[in-house]
Design an enzyme around this catalytic site. Structure first.
Site, short mmCIF file in Angstrom:
data_model
loop_
_atom_site.label_atom_id
_atom_site.label_comp_id
_atom_site.label_asym_id
_atom_site.label_seq_id
_atom_site.Cartn_x
_atom_site.Cartn_y
_atom_site.Cartn_z
N SER A 143 0.82 -1.20 0.00
CA SER A 143 0.00 0.00 0.00
C SER A 143 0.86 1.26 0.00
CB SER A 143 -0.96 -0.02 1.18
OG SER A 143 -1.90 1.03 1.09
N HIS A 176 -8.14 -4.96 -0.50
CA HIS A 176 -6.82 -4.32 -0.43
C HIS A 176 -5.76 -5.30 0.09
CE1 HIS A 176 -4.23 -0.89 -0.54
NE2 HIS A 176 -4.16 -0.69 0.76
N ASP A 215 -0.60 -3.76 -4.04
CA ASP A 215 -1.71 -2.82 -4.10
C ASP A 215 -1.30 -1.44 -3.62
OD1 ASP A 215 -4.31 -2.66 -5.11
OD2 ASP A 215 -5.17 -2.51 -3.11
#
Length: 464
Positions: free
Chosen positions: A167, A261, A191
């Site tokens: 992330s 996610h 992601d």
């Protein structure tokens, strides 16, 4: 009196021994530095940036060594002649330890003898104000740059440095890579964060120029993740948005928010476990992939189709020479570990005089009676007389010996006449295992919305 004094003396010695033992044990325990575990209270108050570098190797796999950003020579376990893997987490809304942290440590060290450095910036990432964590990400990158400089000074090579960023951590890895003019060995972005990064220039986010090889997995590009390609190869499981097995309603609690996610990390972990190599298909779009337009891996010979995760760098030399340098790859997964899908083409030659359009549901059964059904919903297929129509399908299970095939034809219309589909030849061929025997069935009729089951036979030589 002397006797009492003698006993008191020995009791004092025993007390001092116990005290010293406890002090030594406490000192030893303190050396096993743990990831900073915070709570929602810390997030509400906000946290100032503090970075800990926790080193694990095969020698100290169960007890991390805390590294100093200014002194690599003080490390007992760091071996700069080996590959060094940095794992960088992202934004932490509640401050808890990432649930995947222990798995990635154990799996990486079991797979390869590396220096594994967990970058703990939980103080700085834990906040309810996301822009504050974004701001702190630059500070994390600067601290990592200082430590890598120290490693280089004692003989490390940029080629041997691999950063895995989750992330917001993916962009941190990109910032570090940019500081070294893209000479880091590899960056994997799991992601990469989208909010406050979408639309930014390459210098303000992860980019394919940040390392010698950059691979990215997109699993939540419609909410928390980044939509557009960022690497030399960008993987889009299930199209990159909603992931199978993830909750579809808010009533599922926090999993509804974070499941898509987080799936990028779980897919990467699956590649480390090696339960199956997830094959992916370079393609211009998810729709083209679903319609079977990109399932021919022979187009990349002598390379196979790329695999997802840790071993994606086998495609490095091919990808970094491509023009343009960015490649998008698509694939579908099941909803749980190990997430594998097994792909087939089902080819039909029909002899209806009129053109037919519709969908075919396919089930296969093995000799033991186990059954699996195709899960990929492609567009309606057009069937024309004496022309081959191919349907690209995936199954959650793969059967070596197929005893029965069941087909159901449907136009999905609620009113109007029911149609027949007259099949001259059906052929089932494995894409996942192309050497597997192709199975056929000849001259039969499918009645709309009625399942037809039959025993397939090996295809004739002319039909292969």
């Amino acid at each position: 009196m002397l006797r009492v004094a003698f006993h008191l003396f020995h009791m004092l010695k025993l007390f001092l021994f116990i005290l010293l033992t406890c002090w030594v044990r406490s000192d030893t325990e303190q050396k096993c530095e743990e990831f900073t575990d915070l709570s929602i209270h810390n997030a509400l108050a906000g946290t100032d940036l503090k970075v800990k570098l926790l080193l694990y190797t095969r020698t100290n796999q169960n007890c991390s060594e805390s590294l100093s950003e200014y002194n690599t020579t003080a490390s007992t376990y760091l071996d700069v002649t080996k590959k060094t893997v940095f794992v960088v987490h992202g934004f932490r809304l509640t401050g808890s330890t990432p649930i995947w942290l222990n798995d990635i440590k154990e799996l990486l060290l079991s797979l390869e003898d590396v220096n594994l450095i967990i970058v703990d910036w939980n103080r700085g990432a834990t906040t309810i104000i996301y822009p504050n964590a974004v701001h702190n990400s630059r500070g994390v990158a600067e601290i990592l740059k200082k430590y890598i400089d120290q490693m280089l000074a004692v003989g490390a090579s940029l080629d041997s440095i691999y950063m895995i960023g989750v992330s917001l951590g993916a962009h941190i890895a990109g910032f570090v890579g940019e500081m070294y003019n893209g000479k880091l060995g590899r960056i994997t972005g799991l992601d990469p964060a989208g909010p406050l990064f979408s639309g930014k220039p390459p210098s303000e986010r992860l980019d394919h120029t940040d390392a010698q090889f950059v691979d990215v997995i997109h699993t939540d590009m419609d909410v928390f993740g980044y939509r557009k390609p960022l690497g030399n190869i960008d993987f889009y499981p299930n199209g990159g948005e909603d992931q199978p097995g993830c909750p579809q309603t808010p009533f599922s609690g926090s999993q509804f928010v974070k499941c898509d996610h987080q799936r990028s990390v779980l897919l990467f972990l699956s590649s480390l476990r090696g339960s199956c190599n997830i094959t992916t298909y370079p393609c211009d779009s998810y729709l083209d992939y679903k319609n079977g337009k990109c399932a021919n891996c022979e187009a990349f010979q002598p390379m196979p189709c790329p695999v997802l995760g840790y071993f994606a760098d086998k495609w490095k030399n091919y990808l970094i020479q491509k023009d343009p340098l960015e490649t998008k790859a698509y694939f579908d997964t099941s909803g749980q570990e190990p997430f594998c899908m097994y792909y087939y083409f089902v080819d039909f030659i029909t002899w209806n005089k009129s053109i037919r359009r519709g969908f075919i549901r396919i089930k296969i059964t093995d000799n033991a009676g186990n059954t699996t059904e195709s899960k990929m919903n492609s567009e309606a297929t057009t069937f024309q007389q004496y022309r081959q129509a191919s349907i690209f399908v995936g199954f959650y299970e793969d059967f070596d010996k197929i005893s029965r095939i069941s087909l159901t034809y449907s136009t999905r219309t609620l009113i109007g006449p029911k149609y027949k589909l007259r099949i001259l030849r059906m052929r089932l061929r494995s894409i996942t295992n192309p050497a597997r025997l192709q199975m056929c069935r000849y001259d039969f009729v499918l009645l709309e919305n009625i399942e037809t089951t039959f025993k397939p036979i090996p295809c004739q030589e002319r039909d292969k």
